[in-house]
Design a protein around this motif. Structure first.
Motif, PDB file in Angstrom:
ATOM      1  N   ALA A  56       3.594   6.196 -18.485  1.00  0.00           N
ATOM      2  CA  ALA A  56       3.031   6.404 -19.817  1.00  0.00           C
ATOM      3  C   ALA A  56       3.021   7.876 -20.196  1.00  0.00           C
ATOM      4  O   ALA A  56       3.084   8.225 -21.373  1.00  0.00           O
ATOM      5  N   GLY A  57       2.958   8.744 -19.213  1.00  0.00           N
ATOM      6  CA  GLY A  57       2.918  10.168 -19.514  1.00  0.00           C
ATOM      7  C   GLY A  57       4.208  10.909 -19.266  1.00  0.00           C
ATOM      8  O   GLY A  57       4.461  11.932 -19.898  1.00  0.00           O
ATOM      9  N   LYS A  58       5.064  10.391 -18.370  1.00  0.00           N
ATOM     10  CA  LYS A  58       6.196  11.190 -17.929  1.00  0.00           C
ATOM     11  C   LYS A  58       7.565  10.544 -18.103  1.00  0.00           C
ATOM     12  O   LYS A  58       8.572  11.184 -17.808  1.00  0.00           O
ATOM     13  N   HIS A  59       7.646   9.286 -18.517  1.00  0.00           N
ATOM     14  CA  HIS A  59       8.965   8.670 -18.651  1.00  0.00           C
ATOM     15  C   HIS A  59       9.749   9.367 -19.770  1.00  0.00           C
ATOM     16  O   HIS A  59       9.187   9.721 -20.794  1.00  0.00           O
ATOM     17  N   ALA A 226      14.920   6.893 -10.868  1.00  0.00           N
ATOM     18  CA  ALA A 226      13.841   6.498  -9.961  1.00  0.00           C
ATOM     19  C   ALA A 226      12.954   5.432 -10.590  1.00  0.00           C
ATOM     20  O   ALA A 226      12.544   4.472  -9.929  1.00  0.00           O
ATOM     21  N   ALA A 227      12.662   5.583 -11.881  1.00  0.00           N
ATOM     22  CA  ALA A 227      11.789   4.614 -12.549  1.00  0.00           C
ATOM     23  C   ALA A 227      12.446   3.245 -12.633  1.00  0.00           C
ATOM     24  O   ALA A 227      11.804   2.217 -12.372  1.00  0.00           O
ATOM     25  N   ASP A 228      13.719   3.202 -12.992  1.00  0.00           N
ATOM     26  CA  ASP A 228      14.419   1.919 -13.097  1.00  0.00           C
ATOM     27  C   ASP A 228      14.398   1.171 -11.762  1.00  0.00           C
ATOM     28  O   ASP A 228      14.091  -0.023 -11.696  1.00  0.00           O
ATOM     29  N   ALA A 229      14.755   1.894 -10.695  1.00  0.00           N
ATOM     30  CA  ALA A 229      14.798   1.254  -9.378  1.00  0.00           C
ATOM     31  C   ALA A 229      13.404   0.853  -8.915  1.00  0.00           C
ATOM     32  O   ALA A 229      13.205  -0.238  -8.363  1.00  0.00           O
TER      33      ALA A 229
END
Length: 357
Positions: A56-59, A226-229
């Motif tokens: 919510a803050g860094k994507h 990194a987020a997707d995985a």
């Protein structure tokens, strides 16, 4: 129906959090503090909630940030967070890659990496695009950015101050970045600045905006990958844990004649949980190493800028400072994520051992 509900929730989150960065004073948070919560709370549901708070803050995508905030402020946040990880994240990513959202993200990235001091025309044009309409942002992405960039270049060329300040050591530094920098986007930008037939004007542009802009892209691509995985791994392991817990309960309730088979099935279910942690544990270990190299690299860049001084190196001081802090935060995040997956592995081993007794 789910997509319409998602879009409505995103709109609510945007209103609550503010159109700009979706981070109102009440909603602002520290990445380090939030990440630490992942390791401190062994509860998987709480860990998922903390992870979504990080996104919510860094994507890098604003719609993903909005969707994550929407889940967090829901009246049933645990269920909303689970739904976000299951399908909302992927849908927000998909929508973010459409033109309107992509143009806004592009304008924001340009605004963050082209300073008013060293790229005044681009900075002003990006600011207008960010605060303008969809049509304004489309025009900026298509022609406005390049036009403003040319105006800044003309001003720099007319002044001659930056070009006159270029030294052989500066050229050699950029040449070295083209092969040795840990970031692929920075390497590509440096390679373009030192392509056959390059001039000092190309080196000046690299210092003025190319370096910072490509560094921002490297950071965003690292976070996005990194987020997707990580979301994919979380969804899978959450399902496997629920299945393992159900299998263990079924083994406890099983009649004596089928108890052994039920316990064996539960042990296999917990084993599957443990196996699922393997790719995540490896990936987060590698992510930690990448972040460490990047943080050390930007520390070296900052040292070089402070030592060299001059109008070109001065332009990279603030981006280098920010990049070092960003990559240090990425390292801390990777450490905590690796710890989380190690804890899940131990949980799976404990479950398997209980069923094998």
């Amino acid at each position: 129906m789910r997509k319409r509900a998602f879009l409505s929730a995103v709109c609510v989150a945007a209103v609550v959090s503010g159109v700009g960065g979706l981070a109102s004073p009440a909603a602002a948070f520290s990445l380090t503090t939030t990440v630490s919560a992942v390791a401190q709370v062994p509860d998987r549901v709480a860990a998922d909630r903390a992870l979504v708070r990080v996104y919510a803050g860094k994507h890098p995508y604003s719609l993903v940030r909005a969707a994550a905030w929407s889940a967090l402020i829901s009246s049933a946040p645990d269920e909303a967070v689970a739904e976000f990880l299951k399908s909302g994240y992927a849908y927000a990513v998909q929508r973010s890659e459409q033109n309107r959202a992509r143009n806004l993200d592009f304008a924001r990235r340009v605004l963050a990496t082209h300073t008013k001091e060293y790229s005044p025309e681009v900075h002003a044009a990006a600011e207008r695009a960010v605060n303008g309409t969809d049509a304004d942002r489309e025009a900026f992405a298509r022609t406005g950015y390049e036009a403003a960039k040319q105006l800044d270049k003309q001003e720099r060329d007319a002044s001659g101050e930056q070009a006159a300040a270029i030294k052989q050591a500066d050229r050699e530094y950029v040449l070295a970045l083209a092969t040795a920098d840990p970031g692929p986007q920075v390497r590509a930008s440096a390679a373009w600045a030192t392509r056959p037939g390059y001039t000092d004007a190309d080196i000046v542009e690299f210092f003025a905006y190319g370096w910072a802009s490509s560094a921002k892209l490297d950071l965003e691509m690292h976070r996005l990958h990194a987020a997707d995985a990580n979301v994919t791994w979380r969804v899978t392991v959450n399902r496997l844990i629920v299945e393992a817990q159900a299998a263990e309960q079924a083994a406890k309730d099983a009649a004596e004649e089928v108890a052994e088979q039920a316990r064996a099935a539960a042990a296999r279910a917990w084993q599957a949980v443990g196996e699922q942690t393997a790719p995540a544990r490896t990936a987060w270990s590698e992510a930690q190493q990448v972040a460490e190299r990047q943080a050390a690299n930007w520390r070296a860049v900052l040292d070089a800028a402070n030592a060299a001084k001059g109008p070109n190196w001065d332009a990279i001081v603030d981006p280098a400072t920010a990049s070092q802090a960003d990559w240090q935060a990425e390292k801390d995040f990777a450490v905590d994520q690796a710890r989380f997956w190690e804890e899940l592995l131990q949980q799976a081993r404990d479950g398997e051992q209980r069923m094998n007794k």
